[in-house]
Scaffold this motif. Structure first.
Motif, short mmCIF file in Angstrom:
data_model
loop_
_atom_site.label_atom_id
_atom_site.label_comp_id
_atom_site.label_asym_id
_atom_site.label_seq_id
_atom_site.Cartn_x
_atom_site.Cartn_y
_atom_site.Cartn_z
N GLY A 85 0.78 -1.34 0.04
CA GLY A 85 -0.19 0.09 0.17
C GLY A 85 0.82 1.27 0.03
O GLY A 85 1.65 1.33 0.76
N THR A 93 -0.78 -5.26 -0.69
CA THR A 93 -2.22 -5.26 -1.35
C THR A 93 -2.73 -6.36 -1.60
O THR A 93 -4.13 -6.75 -1.18
N LYS A 96 -4.49 -8.16 1.36
CA LYS A 96 -5.41 -7.32 1.79
C LYS A 96 -6.60 -7.88 1.22
O LYS A 96 -7.79 -7.93 1.64
N TRP A 97 -6.52 -8.00 -0.39
CA TRP A 97 -7.61 -8.25 -0.99
C TRP A 97 -8.23 -9.66 -0.78
O TRP A 97 -9.22 -10.08 -0.62
N SER A 142 -9.48 -3.16 -10.20
CA SER A 142 -9.66 -3.64 -8.89
C SER A 142 -10.96 -4.14 -8.47
O SER A 142 -10.92 -5.10 -7.63
N GLU A 206 -8.35 4.87 7.47
CA GLU A 206 -9.13 4.19 6.71
C GLU A 206 -10.69 3.99 7.13
O GLU A 206 -11.59 4.29 6.50
N ASN A 240 -8.15 1.25 -0.36
CA ASN A 240 -6.48 1.42 -1.00
C ASN A 240 -6.28 2.82 -1.34
O ASN A 240 -7.45 3.54 -1.60
N ASN A 241 -5.15 3.13 -1.24
CA ASN A 241 -4.83 4.47 -1.58
C ASN A 241 -4.69 4.67 -3.24
O ASN A 241 -4.74 3.86 -3.96
N THR A 244 -1.81 3.29 -4.79
CA THR A 244 -1.85 1.82 -5.01
C THR A 244 -2.47 1.46 -6.08
O THR A 244 -2.39 0.53 -6.99
N ILE A 245 -3.80 1.93 -6.26
CA ILE A 245 -4.68 1.38 -7.40
C ILE A 245 -4.16 1.82 -8.88
O ILE A 245 -4.47 1.03 -9.62
#
Lengths: 447, 494
Positions: A85, A93, A96-97, A142, A206, A240-241, A244-245
């Motif tokens: 991230g 990342t 996390k997903w 995403s 978040e 997500n930031n 990051t995306i």
């Protein structure tokens, strides 16, 4: 940032030659492959924010290719890439997903954090203003990967141009069927809602952001449950930031091996860094992870403005300092900074030269955290205020020697005791500046 | 009902079995282990913002909030060790740095969690030298005042208006240590349950306007009771001063009846105790003695003819039993009546009953009167044939419905049991007034709307020479049909 010094800075010396090998050798990058900007590739091109420009440079090809493919494969790709991230926490990342709760019967949400408020950070702003389509394409792939049909992009209220550009891009995307029903004819529906904040740093936390999206005050939520299990509206949510995306698009486009050419095993890839403070060329740069900090400052940043580097904030105002004489030991990756008792954070690097008053600098930061504390929990609500008032006294030369130990106790009672880490974000720099430059604080004591 | 899953949990070395889903703090409290708390309330959602309930859980690197942590199998909790105690000291210090030194003038003194926890868990001296934050003072509603500087922003009051009353008047405004509680624009804190917020406020920030500056709590004697104002029968506590005056009424916890709540109306009704009281019994409108008044009543009843006893739904079950005996002894017919009803007021977490009587269920159980209003109507229709009617009233305000008026107008003579002067007591048909006592001066039992029987004892010493209805009726029965002395047939509760 600290106040402008009254004395004009001394003439800048040419960039210093490489320092002798340090006692702690930073981990060597995997290889030294040349790097060209990726996420920021189009920032200085006219009309880069338009769909016409974006599509003229391969825009939405990744989304077109990957929507409709097995979602598990996309998640595995992101996992294997090692992407972490880019908002500040550096959490892997893909991992996390994969924490997303399944089978709950509730819709899944993606919430993109564009609240960018960590002092010294200005990278997401550029993405929004100069390449918003990149973000939208990233949101599409995403969201598809995590089976989300409604994504939120949360922008800090102060972003006016960024909001206008992103809204314009979103409308273009909708008009062309990239967002909406049956995207690319693959039977996948996606709605994107832009949510604007109203001026609170805590809405970048978040769950504070999720509270704000829900229409409430930006109060962070008690964790557990974590957003991947119960987030916005009590539904599984990935946060997500912005950067990051955007990185996800390029990883899918070019592959894992390409991404892992740069950086280290644990910190692969590249990152946007925001350089500010006493340097000759402050501004945004995109460099491989594990770039030496000295290279960032001297090669990209034109070197320190002034005689020497007194200290560097390596990762946003919450990050503990790196002392000037340690700069050569540090590479910009998560592990090296953690080993130096600080953090990569949001990638905001602020250089302080020899003229900087560290007491004034930390007073400035304590003002910020006091102002921004949401006020939910006792240690942060009261502690940030107490620290500002103490530093106000020190700043004006009225400190007490006994305050030094008191500050340590106050920060100890703030860290690890609160709902979110704003308290820690205030306590860590306080301890760092005090611990690294005790003589400056003692000099401000009247007894 | 399905068996609830139990977890084996160790708290402070004690092995306990705790139902799944229970929070650590509830598990502690249920087993007599004190864990300090401000924002936690058993009947409100978890906020976890005060941070004083932090405890140590084995295997977790950071302290955890007991209120927000559900128990798990084999969990080991420590509620006091060096780290926990230091954390509590830290929270107490933080709470006090901006807190005004209001104790000398703050109503909460003596029942204040800041005072109590400071003493048990806090530091012995303050270290804060800076200027304190000063916040607003406000009148939030007709019954509640707010001292912002004392507020610790625990948000119990906000959660109350969201979850229990559902009226959502309150919110937090501003941010950080400037945070205050406020009403939303255009609103007032005026819902019928508003005064519960003063109860649950752990400090002196929200204060009852009714009780403001009236008394120090340590000069009050707390006495348990139930509220008679409706069929819910909220459990209460009346705080009485040395002059035998109620200074305030607050709810008492009863999970089956009222949880921890009661309505404002029930709280504020007590002033009638001293209004227009009948100091002594009356015969033909003139003050009298008990022996004279009783003799006059007995004479009316002995004359025979058609008698009736009307029992209001404010009578205790004991009085109802005595009325039944008197009826048996005299051949009188028994009917019931009640104070006028209204709509139930239903809130998400509480209901105020529209039945404004404490013991309508008693009329049903004890006297077999299923429908008090119908019972009155029937009797009112035949009242012209009645020679004497005993009315056991004791309804505050002595309201007279149309049917009751009709009955009083038609009957030949009335013997009234009541505690206050009213149009009813002054009615020309009322030959004898047997002065009785209010609920607060009596002992007895009510059966609430759910069939739960609740007994109570006097909160006040009688302020007049009135007597409890059940005793008066028993004496009448005794006079009319003397029974050889039997061992305690009395239904006196201590």
């Amino acid at each position: 940032m600290a106040d402008t010094p009254a004395v004009p800075p001394a003439p800048v010396a040419p960039p210093a030659p490489a320092a002798p090998p340090a006692a702690v050798a930073p981990p060597a990058p995997i290889n030294q492959v040349p790097f060209e900007p990726v996420v920021s590739a189009h920032f200085n091109k006219p009309n880069s924010h338009t769909l016409a420009y974006y599509q003229g440079h391969g825009g939405y090809d990744v989304a077109r290719k990957f929507v409709g493919t097995p979602q598990a494969e996309i998640i595995q790709t992101v996992k294997d890439s090692g992407l972490r991230g880019r908002g500040g926490a550096g959490f892997p990342t893909g991992l996390k997903w994969s924490f997303l709760a399944k089978g709950t019967g509730k819709p899944t949400y993606l919430a993109v954090n564009g609240d960018e408020s960590e002092p010294g950070t200005f990278k997401d702003r550029y993405i929004l203003e100069f390449d918003p389509h990149q973000l939208i394409e990233g949101v599409i792939v995403s969201s598809y990967a995590i089976d989300c049909h409604h994504a939120f992009i949360y922008l800090r209220g102060e972003f006016i141009l960024g909001y206008e550009r992103l809204l314009g891009a979103l409308n273009e995307a909708k008009a062309n069927g990239f967002v909406g029903k049956d995207i690319f004819g693959k039977g996948y529906d996606l709605n994107i809602t832009i949510v604007r904040g109203a001026g609170a740093y805590i809405c970048g936390e978040e769950t504070g952001m999720l509270s704000s999206i829900e229409g409430g005050r930006g109060y962070p939520k008690v964790k557990p449950p974590f957003p991947a299990v119960s987030g916005v509206f009590g539904c599984p949510t990935i946060v997500n930031n912005v950067e990051t995306i955007c990185s996800v698009v390029h990883i899918l486009k070019n592959g894992i091996a390409w991404f892992r050419q740069w950086g280290t095993e644990k910190s692969p890839g590249f990152k946007l860094f925001c350089l500010s403070g006493d340097v000759n060329k402050p501004g945004l740069m995109e460099v491989p992870m594990a770039t030496p900090l000295s290279k960032v400052i001297n090669h990209y940043g034109g070197g320190v403005k002034g005689q020497r580097i007194k200290a560097v904030i390596p990762g946003g105002s919450s990050a503990p300092l790196i002392k000037g004489d340690k700069v050569d030991e540090v590479t910009m990756d998560y592990e090296c900074l953690a080993a130096n008792k600080t953090m990569l954070g949001s990638g905001a690097i602020t250089v302080l030269n020899e003229t900087r008053d560290m007491v004034s600098a930390i007073y400035n930061l304590m003002k910020f955290y006091h102002h921004e504390s949401c006020g939910q929990c006792t240690p942060c609500r009261e502690g940030t205020g107490w620290l500002e008032k103490l530093m106000h006294r020190f700043h004006h030369g009225h400190g007490h020697k006994s305050d030094i130990a008191l500050i340590g106790e106050i920060t100890r009672n703030m860290q690890g005791k609160t709902i979110c880490v704003l308290a820690d974000a205030a306590a860590m720099p306080m301890n760092s500046y005090l611990g690294m430059f005790p003589e400056e604080f003692e000099a401000k004591c009247q007894d | 009902m399905a068996e609830q899953k139990l977890f084996n949990v160790k708290i402070d070395g004690r092995d306990l079995q705790v139902p799944a889903g229970t929070s650590v703090i509830k598990a502690c409290h249920d087993n007599g282990i004190d864990v300090p708390h401000y924002c936690y309330h058993e009947n409100l959602s978890v906020a976890a913002n005060c941070r004083i309930c932090l405890v140590a859980i084995k295997g977790q690197p950071k302290l955890a909030v007991a209120c927000g942590t559900p128990v798990t199998e084999a969990m080991e909790v420590t509620t006091s060790n060096k780290e926990v105690d230091e954390a509590r000291k830290g929270v107490m210090e933080f709470l006090l740095i901006n807190h005004p030194l209001d104790c000398p003038e703050c109503d909460q003194a003596g029942e204040c969690r800041l005072q109590n926890y400071s003493y048990t868990y806090g530091r012995d001296a303050g270290r804060f030298e800076e200027e304190k934050v000063i916040k607003s003072k406000a009148t939030l509603g007709p019954h509640i005042k707010y001292w912002g500087s004392r507020c610790i922003v625990c948000t119990r009051c906000v959660r109350f208006t969201e979850e229990i009353s559902g009226t959502q008047e309150l919110g937090v405004i501003y941010r950080g240590d400037r945070s205050e509680i406020a009403v939303f624009p255009g609103k007032q804190l005026d819902n019928p349950l508003s005064m519960n917020t003063a109860d649950i406020c752990p400090v002196g920030a929200l204060v009852s306007a009714d009780f403001l500056y009236k008394s120090r709590v340590w000069n009050l004697q707390p006495k348990e009771s139930v509220c008679p104002d409706c069929s819910i029968g909220c459990n209460t506590r009346a705080d009485v001063d040395k002059k035998n005056v109620i200074q305030r009424i607050v709810p008492r916890k009863n999970d089956e009846v009222n949880k921890t709540w009661m309505c404002d109306e029930g709280r504020l009704s007590y002033p009638y105790v001293s209004k227009d009281r009948l100091a002594k019994p009356l015969v033909k409108g003139h003050g009298s003695t008990w022996s004279q008044a009783q003799a006059a009543a007995v004479e009316l009843l002995r004359k025979g003819g058609r008698l009736a006893i009307g029992v209001s739904a404010w009578a205790t079950t004991e009085a109802m039993e005595e009325a039944a005996r008197l009826a048996k002894a005299t051949g009188a017919r028994v009917f019931g009546y009640a104070a006028a009803g209204r709509q139930d007021q239903v809130f998400p977490g509480f209901t105020i009953s529209g039945d404004r009587n404490p013991n309508r269920s008693g009329l049903k159980s004890i006297l077999g009167i299923e429908d008090a209003d119908a019972s009155l109507a029937i009797m009112a229709a035949e009242a012209s044939q009645l020679d004497c009617v005993i009315l056991l009233n004791n309804i505050p305000g002595s309201p007279v419905s149309d049917q009751l008026q009709k009955l009083v107008d038609s009957a030949k003579a009335i013997v009234l049991l009541d505690f206050a002067e009213s149009a009813l007591s002054k009615n020309s048909k009322v030959a004898v007034v047997l002065a009785s006592l209010t609920h607060f001066e009596s002992s007895g039992t009510y059966i609430n709307g759910k069939g739960i029987s609740q007994s109570f004892t006097p909160v006040l010493d009688p302020s007049t020479s009135g007597r409890m209805a059940q005793e008066v009726l028993r004496d009448l029965t005794q006079a009319l049909a003397p029974v050889q002395a039997k061992p305690a047939d009395k239904s006196l509760r201590a």
